[in-house]
Design a protein around this motif. Sequence first.
Motif, PDB file in Angstrom:
ATOM      1  N   PRO A  49       0.749  -1.315   0.041  1.00  0.00           N
ATOM      2  CA  PRO A  49      -0.144   0.071  -0.005  1.00  0.00           C
ATOM      3  C   PRO A  49       0.809   1.117  -0.120  1.00  0.00           C
ATOM      4  O   PRO A  49       1.974   1.274   0.704  1.00  0.00           O
ATOM      5  CB  PRO A  49      -0.726  -0.110   1.185  1.00  0.00           C
ATOM      6  CG  PRO A  49      -0.715  -1.560   1.610  1.00  0.00           C
ATOM      7  CD  PRO A  49       0.700  -1.927   1.105  1.00  0.00           C
ATOM      8  N   GLY A  50       0.684   2.184  -0.802  1.00  0.00           N
ATOM      9  CA  GLY A  50       1.335   3.168  -0.827  1.00  0.00           C
ATOM     10  C   GLY A  50       2.611   3.649  -2.004  1.00  0.00           C
ATOM     11  O   GLY A  50       2.836   4.557  -2.273  1.00  0.00           O
ATOM     12  N   ALA A  51       2.787   2.261  -2.517  1.00  0.00           N
ATOM     13  CA  ALA A  51       3.565   2.210  -3.649  1.00  0.00           C
ATOM     14  C   ALA A  51       2.702   2.650  -4.987  1.00  0.00           C
ATOM     15  O   ALA A  51       1.553   2.649  -4.737  1.00  0.00           O
ATOM     16  CB  ALA A  51       4.473   0.945  -3.663  1.00  0.00           C
ATOM     17  N   TYR A  52       3.333   2.657  -6.169  1.00  0.00           N
ATOM     18  CA  TYR A  52       2.783   3.004  -7.371  1.00  0.00           C
ATOM     19  C   TYR A  52       2.924   1.891  -8.454  1.00  0.00           C
ATOM     20  O   TYR A  52       4.133   1.433  -8.477  1.00  0.00           O
ATOM     21  CB  TYR A  52       3.104   4.505  -7.804  1.00  0.00           C
ATOM     22  CG  TYR A  52       2.763   5.576  -6.964  1.00  0.00           C
ATOM     23  CD1 TYR A  52       1.477   6.266  -7.284  1.00  0.00           C
ATOM     24  CD2 TYR A  52       3.307   5.800  -5.693  1.00  0.00           C
ATOM     25  CE1 TYR A  52       0.938   7.104  -6.579  1.00  0.00           C
ATOM     26  CE2 TYR A  52       2.906   6.742  -4.845  1.00  0.00           C
ATOM     27  CZ  TYR A  52       1.725   7.480  -5.167  1.00  0.00           C
ATOM     28  OH  TYR A  52       1.341   8.524  -4.280  1.00  0.00           O
ATOM     29  N   LEU A  53       2.168   1.872  -9.197  1.00  0.00           N
ATOM     30  CA  LEU A  53       2.069   0.885 -10.447  1.00  0.00           C
ATOM     31  C   LEU A  53       3.486   1.175 -11.159  1.00  0.00           C
ATOM     32  O   LEU A  53       4.304   0.203 -11.479  1.00  0.00           O
ATOM     33  CB  LEU A  53       1.057   0.967 -11.278  1.00  0.00           C
ATOM     34  CG  LEU A  53      -0.218   0.213 -10.457  1.00  0.00           C
ATOM     35  CD1 LEU A  53      -1.204   0.127 -11.715  1.00  0.00           C
ATOM     36  CD2 LEU A  53      -0.035  -1.224  -9.745  1.00  0.00           C
ATOM     37  N   GLY A  54       4.009   2.291 -11.359  1.00  0.00           N
ATOM     38  CA  GLY A  54       5.046   2.726 -12.226  1.00  0.00           C
ATOM     39  C   GLY A  54       6.316   2.314 -11.145  1.00  0.00           C
ATOM     40  O   GLY A  54       7.604   1.955 -11.895  1.00  0.00           O
ATOM     41  N   ASP A  55       6.332   1.966 -10.078  1.00  0.00           N
ATOM     42  CA  ASP A  55       7.418   1.467  -9.255  1.00  0.00           C
ATOM     43  C   ASP A  55       7.794  -0.041  -9.686  1.00  0.00           C
ATOM     44  O   ASP A  55       8.902  -0.664  -9.737  1.00  0.00           O
ATOM     45  CB  ASP A  55       7.166   1.209  -7.671  1.00  0.00           C
ATOM     46  CG  ASP A  55       6.777   2.874  -7.194  1.00  0.00           C
ATOM     47  OD1 ASP A  55       7.041   3.848  -7.756  1.00  0.00           O
ATOM     48  OD2 ASP A  55       6.345   3.017  -5.892  1.00  0.00           O
TER      49      ASP A  55
ATOM     50  N   PRO B 173       9.544   5.633 -11.474  1.00  0.00           N
ATOM     51  CA  PRO B 173       9.092   5.613  -9.835  1.00  0.00           C
ATOM     52  C   PRO B 173       8.024   6.415  -9.733  1.00  0.00           C
ATOM     53  O   PRO B 173       7.993   7.650 -10.296  1.00  0.00           O
ATOM     54  CB  PRO B 173      10.178   5.680  -9.241  1.00  0.00           C
ATOM     55  CG  PRO B 173      11.370   5.391 -10.178  1.00  0.00           C
ATOM     56  CD  PRO B 173      10.633   5.648 -11.524  1.00  0.00           C
ATOM     57  N   GLY B 174       6.777   6.128  -8.911  1.00  0.00           N
ATOM     58  CA  GLY B 174       6.187   7.451  -8.295  1.00  0.00           C
ATOM     59  C   GLY B 174       4.847   7.554  -9.439  1.00  0.00           C
ATOM     60  O   GLY B 174       4.035   8.361  -9.267  1.00  0.00           O
ATOM     61  N   ARG B 175       5.048   7.072 -10.715  1.00  0.00           N
ATOM     62  CA  ARG B 175       3.820   7.212 -11.792  1.00  0.00           C
ATOM     63  C   ARG B 175       2.851   6.250 -11.636  1.00  0.00           C
ATOM     64  O   ARG B 175       2.952   5.029 -11.116  1.00  0.00           O
ATOM     65  CB  ARG B 175       4.422   7.145 -13.256  1.00  0.00           C
ATOM     66  CG  ARG B 175       5.709   8.239 -13.360  1.00  0.00           C
ATOM     67  CD  ARG B 175       5.050   9.505 -13.466  1.00  0.00           C
ATOM     68  NE  ARG B 175       6.217  10.588 -13.766  1.00  0.00           N
ATOM     69  CZ  ARG B 175       6.865  10.798 -15.091  1.00  0.00           C
ATOM     70  NH1 ARG B 175       6.199  10.204 -15.959  1.00  0.00           N
ATOM     71  NH2 ARG B 175       7.936  11.592 -15.240  1.00  0.00           N
ATOM     72  N   GLY B 176       1.568   6.707 -12.183  1.00  0.00           N
ATOM     73  CA  GLY B 176       0.685   5.659 -12.417  1.00  0.00           C
ATOM     74  C   GLY B 176      -0.169   5.569 -10.967  1.00  0.00           C
ATOM     75  O   GLY B 176      -0.165   6.411 -10.155  1.00  0.00           O
ATOM     76  N   LEU B 177      -0.968   4.463 -11.088  1.00  0.00           N
ATOM     77  CA  LEU B 177      -1.675   4.311  -9.787  1.00  0.00           C
ATOM     78  C   LEU B 177      -1.346   3.979  -8.606  1.00  0.00           C
ATOM     79  O   LEU B 177      -0.116   3.394  -8.636  1.00  0.00           O
ATOM     80  CB  LEU B 177      -2.914   3.100 -10.393  1.00  0.00           C
ATOM     81  CG  LEU B 177      -4.018   3.197 -11.181  1.00  0.00           C
ATOM     82  CD1 LEU B 177      -4.753   2.060 -11.047  1.00  0.00           C
ATOM     83  CD2 LEU B 177      -4.939   4.646 -10.858  1.00  0.00           C
ATOM     84  N   GLU B 178      -1.971   4.434  -7.726  1.00  0.00           N
ATOM     85  CA  GLU B 178      -1.254   4.068  -6.101  1.00  0.00           C
ATOM     86  C   GLU B 178      -1.815   2.764  -5.918  1.00  0.00           C
ATOM     87  O   GLU B 178      -3.099   2.374  -6.201  1.00  0.00           O
ATOM     88  CB  GLU B 178      -1.867   5.180  -5.209  1.00  0.00           C
ATOM     89  CG  GLU B 178      -1.010   4.905  -3.774  1.00  0.00           C
ATOM     90  CD  GLU B 178      -1.675   5.782  -2.542  1.00  0.00           C
ATOM     91  OE1 GLU B 178      -2.558   6.687  -3.109  1.00  0.00           O
ATOM     92  OE2 GLU B 178      -1.532   5.643  -1.447  1.00  0.00           O
TER      93      GLU B 178
END
Length: 260
Positions: free
Chosen positions: A146-152, A193-198
């Motif tokens: 939780p809190g990471a992003y799909l871009g990660d 990193p940090g892009r896209g859905l949470e």
Amino acid sequence: MKKNMKISIKNQSEIQKMRIAGKLASEVLEMIEPYVIPGVSTEELDRRCYEHIVNVQKAIPANVGYRGFQKTICSSINQVICHGIPDTNRILKEGDILNIDVTVIKDGWHGDTSKMYMVGKCQPHNQRLVKVTQECLYKAIEVVGPGAYLGDIGHAIQQHAESNYYSVVEDYCGHGIGNVYHEEPQILHYGKPGRGLEILEGMCFTIEPMINQGSKYCKTLQDGWTVETKDGRNSAQWEHTLAVTSNGVEVLTKRHEESI
Ligand code: MF3
Ligand code: CO
Ligand code: CO
């Protein structure tokens, strides 16, 4: 962000059913391993998986009839990236690298997973491709929570693949999964990193990187299914189904050989 994107959040009782389906899918990949030897046809491997799912697991092979696909497993050898069709004429030979991808439905819920098998002794360059691709999957799983992003996720895969001089297939991706086989969101295997859905607790999705020795480009054969590398060099893929927990991730399709 895409409008009208409905991403389902699974509750504990739904995740429990996903856990059961995931376990069954992982057990198919374990069951078939001793049969992956030189001289066997991919059709025979398919038949054994079908019979195990239907007769032993009392479950449903999700690929059968899916968009017209007729088999239980996808069997993708060497330069085949994904969606290889099991065939009596396709006989495994020493040195082949093979992906078997299987999805099981139990009590209405899906478990989707794949792994690479090395047929006998494989060349070092193929061993390395298989290993690095599995590391890509593991590094991606490590960032999920939780809190990471799909871009990660995409970034972790792309970074590891490219630093090993491989390319990431962009034409196919992971996916949300639940009582529907392929649902939102799409899980890209490249990104920033940090892009896209949470990522939120209760999401369930697959990560299934396809990594090429040469260029990222694909072609689909005349059969309408088999996807190969455009340059004819080899490709590998590993896939797990995951559930996002309150503090990280649960790998629903983990096999006994894995310590993740
Ligand atoms: N299991 C594949 C995936 O990972 C999809 C296979 S669809 C089939 O999403 F029709 F080719 F079986
Ligand atoms: Co799959
Ligand atoms: Co999948």
